[in-house]
Write a protein that holds these residues in place. Structure first.
Motif, PDB file in Angstrom:
ATOM      1  N   GLY A 383      11.960  13.473   1.470  1.00  0.00           N
ATOM      2  CA  GLY A 383      12.092  13.644   2.957  1.00  0.00           C
ATOM      3  C   GLY A 383      12.864  14.870   3.565  1.00  0.00           C
ATOM      4  N   SER A 384      14.105  14.569   3.640  1.00  0.00           N
ATOM      5  CA  SER A 384      14.922  15.220   4.156  1.00  0.00           C
ATOM      6  C   SER A 384      15.367  16.755   3.577  1.00  0.00           C
ATOM      7  CB  SER A 384      16.399  14.635   4.634  1.00  0.00           C
ATOM      8  OG  SER A 384      16.898  14.226   3.245  1.00  0.00           O
ATOM      9  N   ARG A 385      15.365  16.674   2.333  1.00  0.00           N
ATOM     10  CA  ARG A 385      15.716  17.612   1.765  1.00  0.00           C
ATOM     11  C   ARG A 385      14.976  18.866   1.985  1.00  0.00           C
ATOM     12  NH1 ARG A 385      16.889  16.958  -4.560  1.00  0.00           N
ATOM     13  NH2 ARG A 385      18.675  15.974  -3.909  1.00  0.00           N
ATOM     14  N   PRO A 386      13.532  18.896   1.927  1.00  0.00           N
ATOM     15  CA  PRO A 386      12.750  20.000   2.108  1.00  0.00           C
ATOM     16  C   PRO A 386      13.082  20.708   3.595  1.00  0.00           C
ATOM     17  CG  PRO A 386      11.296  18.092   1.494  1.00  0.00           C
ATOM     18  CD  PRO A 386      12.785  17.605   1.658  1.00  0.00           C
ATOM     19  N   PHE A 387      13.241  19.881   4.647  1.00  0.00           N
ATOM     20  CA  PHE A 387      13.694  20.511   5.829  1.00  0.00           C
ATOM     21  C   PHE A 387      15.185  21.173   5.757  1.00  0.00           C
ATOM     22  CE2 PHE A 387      11.264  16.918   7.243  1.00  0.00           C
ATOM     23  CZ  PHE A 387      10.325  17.573   8.183  1.00  0.00           C
ATOM     24  N   VAL A 388      15.920  20.575   4.984  1.00  0.00           N
ATOM     25  CA  VAL A 388      17.533  21.288   4.779  1.00  0.00           C
ATOM     26  C   VAL A 388      17.320  22.592   3.799  1.00  0.00           C
ATOM     27  CG1 VAL A 388      19.621  21.047   3.494  1.00  0.00           C
ATOM     28  CG2 VAL A 388      18.541  18.958   4.778  1.00  0.00           C
ATOM     29  N   ASP A 389      16.325  22.499   3.009  1.00  0.00           N
ATOM     30  CA  ASP A 389      16.082  23.543   2.082  1.00  0.00           C
ATOM     31  C   ASP A 389      15.712  24.907   2.720  1.00  0.00           C
ATOM     32  OD1 ASP A 389      17.261  22.338  -0.049  1.00  0.00           O
ATOM     33  OD2 ASP A 389      15.577  22.076  -1.190  1.00  0.00           O
ATOM     34  N   ALA A 390      14.834  24.499   3.769  1.00  0.00           N
ATOM     35  CA  ALA A 390      13.791  25.458   4.529  1.00  0.00           C
ATOM     36  C   ALA A 390      14.711  26.304   5.460  1.00  0.00           C
ATOM     37  CB  ALA A 390      12.701  24.937   5.169  1.00  0.00           C
ATOM     38  N   ALA A 391      15.554  25.259   5.997  1.00  0.00           N
ATOM     39  CA  ALA A 391      16.338  25.780   7.289  1.00  0.00           C
ATOM     40  C   ALA A 391      17.490  26.671   6.634  1.00  0.00           C
ATOM     41  CB  ALA A 391      17.159  24.449   8.027  1.00  0.00           C
ATOM     42  N   VAL A 473       6.464  18.427   6.877  1.00  0.00           N
ATOM     43  CA  VAL A 473       7.101  19.337   5.703  1.00  0.00           C
ATOM     44  C   VAL A 473       6.009  20.192   5.510  1.00  0.00           C
ATOM     45  CG1 VAL A 473       8.091  19.233   3.429  1.00  0.00           C
ATOM     46  CG2 VAL A 473       8.788  17.459   4.942  1.00  0.00           C
ATOM     47  N   GLY A 474       4.780  19.828   5.231  1.00  0.00           N
ATOM     48  CA  GLY A 474       3.873  20.636   4.988  1.00  0.00           C
ATOM     49  C   GLY A 474       3.696  21.846   5.982  1.00  0.00           C
ATOM     50  N   TYR A 475       3.776  21.404   6.989  1.00  0.00           N
ATOM     51  CA  TYR A 475       3.638  22.561   8.353  1.00  0.00           C
ATOM     52  C   TYR A 475       4.669  23.405   8.017  1.00  0.00           C
ATOM     53  CZ  TYR A 475       0.460  19.322  10.379  1.00  0.00           C
ATOM     54  OH  TYR A 475      -0.540  18.406  10.635  1.00  0.00           O
ATOM     55  N   LEU A 476       5.874  23.124   7.729  1.00  0.00           N
ATOM     56  CA  LEU A 476       7.106  24.055   7.657  1.00  0.00           C
ATOM     57  C   LEU A 476       6.877  24.812   6.377  1.00  0.00           C
ATOM     58  CD1 LEU A 476       9.890  24.874   8.563  1.00  0.00           C
ATOM     59  CD2 LEU A 476      10.960  23.001   7.208  1.00  0.00           C
ATOM     60  N   GLN A 477       6.463  24.294   5.373  1.00  0.00           N
ATOM     61  CA  GLN A 477       6.219  25.154   3.879  1.00  0.00           C
ATOM     62  C   GLN A 477       5.389  26.196   4.254  1.00  0.00           C
ATOM     63  OE1 GLN A 477       5.955  22.270   0.524  1.00  0.00           O
ATOM     64  NE2 GLN A 477       8.350  22.420   0.719  1.00  0.00           N
ATOM     65  N   LYS A 478       4.126  26.022   4.824  1.00  0.00           N
ATOM     66  CA  LYS A 478       3.147  27.000   5.115  1.00  0.00           C
ATOM     67  C   LYS A 478       3.601  28.294   5.823  1.00  0.00           C
ATOM     68  CE  LYS A 478      -0.850  23.887   5.124  1.00  0.00           C
ATOM     69  NZ  LYS A 478      -1.865  23.163   6.092  1.00  0.00           N
ATOM     70  N   ARG A 479       4.750  27.720   6.809  1.00  0.00           N
ATOM     71  CA  ARG A 479       5.149  28.864   7.482  1.00  0.00           C
ATOM     72  C   ARG A 479       6.337  29.702   6.650  1.00  0.00           C
ATOM     73  NH1 ARG A 479       6.280  30.774  12.587  1.00  0.00           N
ATOM     74  NH2 ARG A 479       5.118  28.808  13.457  1.00  0.00           N
ATOM     75  N   LEU A 480       6.944  28.919   5.783  1.00  0.00           N
ATOM     76  CA  LEU A 480       7.549  29.515   4.697  1.00  0.00           C
ATOM     77  C   LEU A 480       6.888  30.766   3.823  1.00  0.00           C
ATOM     78  CD1 LEU A 480      10.043  26.920   3.402  1.00  0.00           C
ATOM     79  CD2 LEU A 480      10.871  28.968   4.502  1.00  0.00           C
ATOM     80  N   VAL A 481       5.919  30.059   3.515  1.00  0.00           N
ATOM     81  CA  VAL A 481       4.972  31.141   2.635  1.00  0.00           C
ATOM     82  C   VAL A 481       4.613  32.540   3.337  1.00  0.00           C
ATOM     83  CG1 VAL A 481       2.909  31.215   1.557  1.00  0.00           C
ATOM     84  CG2 VAL A 481       4.130  29.196   0.997  1.00  0.00           C
ATOM     85  N   ARG A 482       4.339  32.306   4.492  1.00  0.00           N
ATOM     86  CA  ARG A 482       3.567  33.289   5.220  1.00  0.00           C
ATOM     87  C   ARG A 482       4.881  34.059   5.586  1.00  0.00           C
ATOM     88  NH1 ARG A 482       1.706  30.483   9.139  1.00  0.00           N
ATOM     89  NH2 ARG A 482       3.325  30.714  10.945  1.00  0.00           N
ATOM     90  N   ASP A 483       6.030  33.606   5.967  1.00  0.00           N
ATOM     91  CA  ASP A 483       7.269  34.515   6.302  1.00  0.00           C
ATOM     92  C   ASP A 483       7.683  35.184   5.329  1.00  0.00           C
ATOM     93  OD1 ASP A 483       6.800  33.902   8.856  1.00  0.00           O
ATOM     94  OD2 ASP A 483       8.385  32.353   8.965  1.00  0.00           O
ATOM     95  N   PHE A 484       7.564  34.686   4.045  1.00  0.00           N
ATOM     96  CA  PHE A 484       8.513  35.235   2.913  1.00  0.00           C
ATOM     97  C   PHE A 484       7.668  35.834   1.847  1.00  0.00           C
ATOM     98  CE2 PHE A 484      11.297  32.885   5.121  1.00  0.00           C
ATOM     99  CZ  PHE A 484      12.799  33.596   5.225  1.00  0.00           C
ATOM    100  N   ALA A 485       6.338  35.867   2.205  1.00  0.00           N
ATOM    101  CA  ALA A 485       5.241  36.537   1.013  1.00  0.00           C
ATOM    102  C   ALA A 485       5.466  37.766   0.872  1.00  0.00           C
ATOM    103  CB  ALA A 485       3.732  36.482   1.708  1.00  0.00           C
TER     104      ALA A 485
END
Length: 487
Positions: A383-391, A473-485
């Motif tokens: 739950g919280s860890r994916p937000f913490v890691d992405a931030a 979390v899913g939306y945040l991770q999609k943005r991560l993939v797009r921003d750091f591809a």
């Protein structure tokens, strides 16, 4: 009076205990030179409707003293002071100063510990920036915890602090029962835990003859992010100034017994010793400033699994006690370099994406099949860890100095032009999960289940919001993939 641009900036800056004081102050700085008369200073206060004036050196702009309305009443009116006398004769010297880039939380803790209502903010070169008052920092521990704050500050022995640590947890339990928001809960808990830890360190420090060098007690992980919950162990370290590797080795041996005594005292207060030995009493994490930089550089240059694990803990560093500039300089050094290591950042992103959603394909809950705790979801891991890691990734990539997850997400969103409602959705999702974790910890009895929840036992609305939060979390991770591809 402050000009319109200053007033607009103050209104535009949302208050947060994690925001920089530089962006929090609400008025133009009021200053006079040391030769200004008491009358001139009083006229300035009256004209601007201010409550304090800082006396600064007219050449270097270094603050020399402060005069407040309370001082005026006592030293000028009651004691019949000479209105023509230089203000330097009645000002309060020995100023308590903090860097302008410190957070509101840090200033709140300093004010409470020192019993003052104003702090002077300074730039890196020691020159005056502005002043912040207690009324600006209205998230100080509230009325119901005032007695608890007073008791912590008055404590002079470990048994008393152990008892007060229990009272902190009881207070949080009452606030959880009242369904206080997660950000307020975490801020209140972090503020009180900081005060308690500061008292522990000061109490223990008095029992040792410590080296006469600059040093600072560091906190990492959830404590570094000001996101402590009730189920948290110790993640801390120590940084000190040394001129050479040989001197660092000698100083380390002097600090280690003190650090171990602090770790033991914190353990007695309910902060368990770290099972991974991430504590200041471990020689590996009691380092000179140069040694800390070398360790961080090694992780950036060689992002192996252990380096990524370490960075997820240590890169959320915050100075708690001592010469905080050592911690601030280390964090500044890290932020100036991390964005230049794209391989490291992509490795962190890949590590973050290694997340199993607790939602199945039709958006029902999917459990992780833990045989000891069936039909539950780990709200920290999933739950919280994916937000913490992405931030954290965004903070390193975009040189955001904040350590708090909410502030990192907010600032990163502003920098990248993320729609306000999308950023708010991410933050609300994270805070909902944090509140559920705290609720579970208040009612749970075992450490192993402290972050686990059975969705079927939740209120219908909480269950629905949890589903929506996990979707974020899913939306945040999609943005991560797009921003750091890779480009």
């Amino acid at each position: 009076m402050p000009d319109s641009s200053t007033e607009q900036a103050a209104r535009a800056t949302p208050f947060s205990p994690y925001v920089s004081l530089r962006h929090l102050v609400r008025s133009l700085p009021l200053t006079v030179g040391p030769s200004a008369s008491v009358r001139e200073t009083l006229l300035l206060l009256d004209k601007t409707r201010g409550d304090a004036v800082v006396v600064v050196d007219e050449t270097s702009r270094v603050p020399l003293g402060i005069i407040t309305l309370h001082d005026v009443l006592r030293r000028v009116a009651i004691e019949a002071g000479d209105l023509q006398a230089p203000i330097a004769a009645v000002m309060t010297g020995g100023l308590i100063t903090v860097p302008a880039d410190s957070t509101a939380h840090q200033a709140s803790v300093v004010m409470v510990r020192r019993g003052v209502h104003h702090l002077v903010l300074i730039e890196a070169d020691g020159s005056y920036f502005n002043i912040v008052s207690q009324t600006d920092l209205y998230t100080l521990p509230g009325a119901r915890s005032t007695d608890l704050v007073t008791a912590i500050l008055a404590a002079r022995d470990l048994p008393t602090l152990v008892e007060l640590a229990g009272e902190i947890r009881a207070l949080v339990g009452r606030l959880v029962a009242e369904r206080v928001s997660a950000d307020t809960l975490c801020n209140r808990l972090s503020s009180l835990n900081d005060l308690l830890t500061l008292q522990v360190i000061e109490l223990v420090a008095g029992q040792f003859e410590l080296p006469y060098v600059q040093w600072c007690w560091l906190v990492f992980g959830s404590e570094g992010r000001l996101e402590q919950t009730l189920a948290t162990d110790q993640d801390n370290g120590l940084i000190f100034a040394a001129d050479s590797g040989e001197q660092a080795a000698v100083l380390r041996e002097s600090f280690l017994p003190f650090a171990w005594a602090v770790n033991e005292a914190l353990d007695a207060c309910g902060f368990p010793l770290c099972k991974g030995h991430i504590m200041a009493s471990n020689p590996q994490w009691c380092l000179s400033a140069d040694e800390w930089r070398a360790a961080f550089a090694g992780w950036l240059e060689n992002p192996q699994p252990e380096a990524l694990l370490n960075s997820s803990i240590f890169f959320d560093l915050r100075g708690l006690y001592g010469q905080e500039s050592l911690a601030n300089d280390l964090r500044g050094w890290l932020l100036a370099r991390a964005h230049a290591y794209p391989i490291f950042l992509r490795a962190m992103v890949e590590n973050t994406l290694n997340w199993e959603s607790p939602l199945n394909w039709w958006k029902g809950f999917r459990y992780d099949l833990d045989k000891d705790f069936p039909h539950t979801i780990d709200l920290k891991k999933h739950g919280s860890r994916p937000f913490v890691d992405a931030a954290r990734v965004y903070a390193l990539a975009r040189q955001i100095p904040d350590t708090n997850t909410v502030e990192r997400l907010r600032v990163a969103g502003e920098q990248m032009g993320v729609a306000a409602y999308d950023a708010a959705a991410l933050i609300d999702a994270f805070q909902h999960i944090q509140r559920l974790r705290l609720e579970q910890q208040v009612h749970g009895s075992a450490d192993a289940i402290s972050n686990r929840v059975d969705p079927d036992e939740l209120h219908e609305l909480d269950r629905l919001i949890l589903k929506e939060s996990l979707k974020q979390v899913g939306y945040l991770q999609k943005r991560l993939v797009r921003d750091f591809a890779p480009s």
